[in-house]
Design a protein around this motif. Structure first.
Motif, PDB file in Angstrom:
ATOM      1  N   ALA A 182      54.280  46.050  53.624  1.00  0.00           N
ATOM      2  CA  ALA A 182      53.181  46.296  54.564  1.00  0.00           C
ATOM      3  C   ALA A 182      52.084  47.120  53.902  1.00  0.00           C
ATOM      4  O   ALA A 182      50.888  46.827  54.060  1.00  0.00           O
ATOM      5  CB  ALA A 182      53.705  47.008  55.816  1.00  0.00           C
ATOM      6  N   ARG A 183      52.457  48.134  53.145  1.00  0.00           N
ATOM      7  CA  ARG A 183      51.458  48.961  52.463  1.00  0.00           C
ATOM      8  C   ARG A 183      50.660  48.128  51.467  1.00  0.00           C
ATOM      9  O   ARG A 183      49.433  48.258  51.371  1.00  0.00           O
ATOM     10  CB  ARG A 183      52.142  50.132  51.756  1.00  0.00           C
ATOM     11  N   THR A 184      51.366  47.277  50.727  1.00  0.00           N
ATOM     12  CA  THR A 184      50.701  46.449  49.729  1.00  0.00           C
ATOM     13  C   THR A 184      49.745  45.454  50.379  1.00  0.00           C
ATOM     14  O   THR A 184      48.601  45.280  49.937  1.00  0.00           O
ATOM     15  CB  THR A 184      51.744  45.691  48.898  1.00  0.00           C
ATOM     16  N   ILE A 185      50.201  44.799  51.428  1.00  0.00           N
ATOM     17  CA  ILE A 185      49.398  43.765  52.077  1.00  0.00           C
ATOM     18  C   ILE A 185      48.126  44.360  52.694  1.00  0.00           C
ATOM     19  O   ILE A 185      47.042  43.773  52.596  1.00  0.00           O
ATOM     20  CB  ILE A 185      50.247  43.032  53.132  1.00  0.00           C
ATOM     21  N   VAL A 186      48.241  45.522  53.317  1.00  0.00           N
ATOM     22  CA  VAL A 186      47.056  46.150  53.908  1.00  0.00           C
ATOM     23  C   VAL A 186      46.080  46.575  52.815  1.00  0.00           C
ATOM     24  O   VAL A 186      44.862  46.403  52.958  1.00  0.00           O
ATOM     25  CB  VAL A 186      47.460  47.353  54.784  1.00  0.00           C
ATOM     26  N   ALA A 187      46.586  47.110  51.716  1.00  0.00           N
ATOM     27  CA  ALA A 187      45.718  47.510  50.615  1.00  0.00           C
ATOM     28  C   ALA A 187      44.992  46.311  50.017  1.00  0.00           C
ATOM     29  O   ALA A 187      43.815  46.385  49.644  1.00  0.00           O
ATOM     30  CB  ALA A 187      46.532  48.234  49.543  1.00  0.00           C
ATOM     31  N   GLN A 188      45.686  45.178  49.927  1.00  0.00           N
ATOM     32  CA  GLN A 188      45.054  43.969  49.409  1.00  0.00           C
ATOM     33  C   GLN A 188      44.003  43.433  50.386  1.00  0.00           C
ATOM     34  O   GLN A 188      42.936  42.973  49.966  1.00  0.00           O
ATOM     35  CB  GLN A 188      46.116  42.908  49.134  1.00  0.00           C
ATOM     36  N   PHE A 189      44.315  43.502  51.676  1.00  0.00           N
ATOM     37  CA  PHE A 189      43.350  43.035  52.668  1.00  0.00           C
ATOM     38  C   PHE A 189      42.104  43.917  52.658  1.00  0.00           C
ATOM     39  O   PHE A 189      40.983  43.417  52.787  1.00  0.00           O
ATOM     40  CB  PHE A 189      43.982  43.032  54.057  1.00  0.00           C
ATOM     41  N   ARG A 190      42.283  45.239  52.499  1.00  0.00           N
ATOM     42  CA  ARG A 190      41.121  46.133  52.441  1.00  0.00           C
ATOM     43  C   ARG A 190      40.261  45.814  51.218  1.00  0.00           C
ATOM     44  O   ARG A 190      39.028  45.855  51.294  1.00  0.00           O
ATOM     45  CB  ARG A 190      41.557  47.592  52.416  1.00  0.00           C
ATOM     46  N   ALA A 191      40.892  45.495  50.088  1.00  0.00           N
ATOM     47  CA  ALA A 191      40.129  45.136  48.886  1.00  0.00           C
ATOM     48  C   ALA A 191      39.291  43.882  49.133  1.00  0.00           C
ATOM     49  O   ALA A 191      38.124  43.807  48.741  1.00  0.00           O
ATOM     50  CB  ALA A 191      41.075  44.929  47.707  1.00  0.00           C
ATOM     51  N   ALA A 192      39.893  42.885  49.793  1.00  0.00           N
ATOM     52  CA  ALA A 192      39.156  41.657  50.094  1.00  0.00           C
ATOM     53  C   ALA A 192      38.032  41.932  51.089  1.00  0.00           C
ATOM     54  O   ALA A 192      36.906  41.435  50.939  1.00  0.00           O
ATOM     55  CB  ALA A 192      40.113  40.605  50.649  1.00  0.00           C
TER      56      ALA A 192
END
Length: 293
Positions: A182-192
């Protein structure tokens, strides 16, 4: 290009390539194709004249001559786009023109002649391993059968990968790696999202996530940033037990608006063998319920 220190020799080579490229593209466009009368007169060179390109592009004749001669002059994206339009450049050629002119090229555009048929064949060929296709907003475009059995992708979901990650109770109950991922996915979504903050599509998904998941909101406020890449997933399938896979997000050059996500079995828990069994006739008969992960 703007962030790269260019040597004198490199610049000279780039400007020579610019000259040759523009001359070759100009030669292949006929006056008729450009909307000009050819007058029936015999031309010394094929294609458009420099002066005709300048007029059609709305730039000065001397300026275009200097550009095609490879002189070190200032150019703007707007003017290059006008030249690209007159010379009937493809998306790839337009980006190449930017690079030769010393500008950062624009983002690739989806190719109109590249549909999803080839991508469907790609993810189907990935069987018996899960694979799916999503757009820039994490909307699921298509998925293979294994993604249904293993990842719980099914028609009744929202069909948005990040929304389903936070709202699908089945997915969460089967995933041993949910909190970490979950932490990784949210961080990736914020980058996008950060690269397109004014995009209504991203804003809509973000609004849905805030409304549906306090856990997402808490992670979002951490402001972590991470590029898309490889994610390890540990999934508890009711028929075969623990599965350990690695998901890899791949961009598609012909369709830059889409991302292919391929799941590869790791050398743990006989994951490859279990996935192969699930795809067998016996496994298909036993897979009565979709499984999340």
């Amino acid at each position: 290009m703007a962030d790269v220190i260019e040597t004198g020799a490199g610049k000279a080579h780039r400007l020579r390539e610019l000259r040759e490229f523009l001359m070759s593209r100009r030669a292949r466009v006929s006056p008729t194709e450009a909307g000009l009368p050819d007058g029936g007169a015999r031309r010394r060179t094929p294609g458009l004249r420099r002066e005709e390109v300048a007029v059609l592009a709305g730039v000065g004749a001397s300026w275009y001559q200097w550009l095609e001669q490879g002189r070190d002059i200032s150019v703007s994206p707007q003017v290059l786009d006008s030249v690209a339009r007159v010379l009937r450049l493809s998306n790839a050629e337009r980006r190449h023109l930017y690079v030769l002119a010393g500008l950062n090229p624009p983002a690739p555009e989806p190719a109109a002649d590249h549909g999803c048929e080839g991508l469907r064949r790609l993810i189907d060929a990935w069987m018996p391993y899960p694979a799916h296709l999503m757009d820039a907003y994490y909307n699921c475009v298509m998925y293979n059968e294994a993604a249904g059995w293993v990842l719980g992708m099914r028609p009744e979901n929202t069909q948005n990968c990040i929304v389903d990650f936070f709202t699908d109770s089945m997915y969460r109950s089967r995933s041993h790696s949910w909190e970490r991922n979950a932490r990784t996915i949210v961080a990736q979504f914020r980058a996008a999202y950060s690269s397109r903050p004014d995009d209504e599509g991203f804003r809509d998904v973000l609004s849905r996530l805030h409304a549906a998941s306090p856990e997402f909101t808490a992670l979002w406020e951490r402001r972590d940033i991470q590029d898309a890449g490889v994610i390890r997933k540990e999934l508890d399938h009711p028929l075969v037990g623990l599965l350990c896979v690695e998901s890899t997000a791949l961009k598609v050059p012909a369709r830059p608006d889409l991302t292919v996500v391929l799941h590869t079995p790791l050398d743990e828990e006989n994951t490859a063998g279990k996935l192969e069994w699930l795809a067998s006739p016996e496994g298909r008969r036993g897979a009565m319920y979709p499984v999340a992960g």
